[in-house]
Design a protein around this motif. Structure first.
Motif, mmCIF file in Angstrom:
data_model
loop_
_atom_site.group_PDB
_atom_site.id
_atom_site.type_symbol
_atom_site.label_atom_id
_atom_site.label_comp_id
_atom_site.label_asym_id
_atom_site.label_seq_id
_atom_site.Cartn_x
_atom_site.Cartn_y
_atom_site.Cartn_z
ATOM 1 N N LYS A 1 0.849 -1.200 0.000
ATOM 2 C CA LYS A 1 0.000 0.000 0.000
ATOM 3 C C LYS A 1 0.882 1.247 0.000
ATOM 4 O O LYS A 1 2.051 1.199 0.373
ATOM 5 N N SER B 1 0.804 3.716 1.989
ATOM 6 C CA SER B 1 1.261 4.041 3.347
ATOM 7 C C SER B 1 2.515 3.230 3.697
ATOM 8 O O SER B 1 3.451 3.755 4.322
ATOM 9 N N ASP C 1 -3.204 6.561 0.400
ATOM 10 C CA ASP C 1 -2.528 5.714 1.382
ATOM 11 C C ASP C 1 -3.098 4.309 1.517
ATOM 12 O O ASP C 1 -2.368 3.364 1.756
ATOM 13 N N SER C 2 -4.408 4.142 1.361
ATOM 14 C CA SER C 2 -5.002 2.826 1.577
ATOM 15 C C SER C 2 -5.046 1.967 0.310
ATOM 16 O O SER C 2 -5.410 0.802 0.368
#
Length: 60
Positions: free
Chosen positions: A2, A4, A42-43
């Protein structure tokens, strides 16, 4: 991976956010001297070719 997780990896390898563009963060790698865009989702999963490109530009 991901976004993030990618950002965490970039920070661990000494990369920093240089500035924020319209849709991307612009990161700087002291290892390569390159500046490169990283998305803000981010996800979401990073596409394989995008991940490879960012890692190459970051010197990872």
């Amino acid at each position: 991976m991901k976004y993030s997780e990618l950002k965490r990896l970039l920070r661990k390898n000494g990369c920093t956010i240089d500035h924020e563009g319209g849709n991307h963060e612009i990161w700087y790698s002291p290892k390569t001297g390159n500046m490169f865009p990283v998305g803000r989702h981010d996800s979401e999963e990073v596409k394989p070719n995008t991940l490879a490109s960012i890692k190459r530009q970051a010197g990872i």
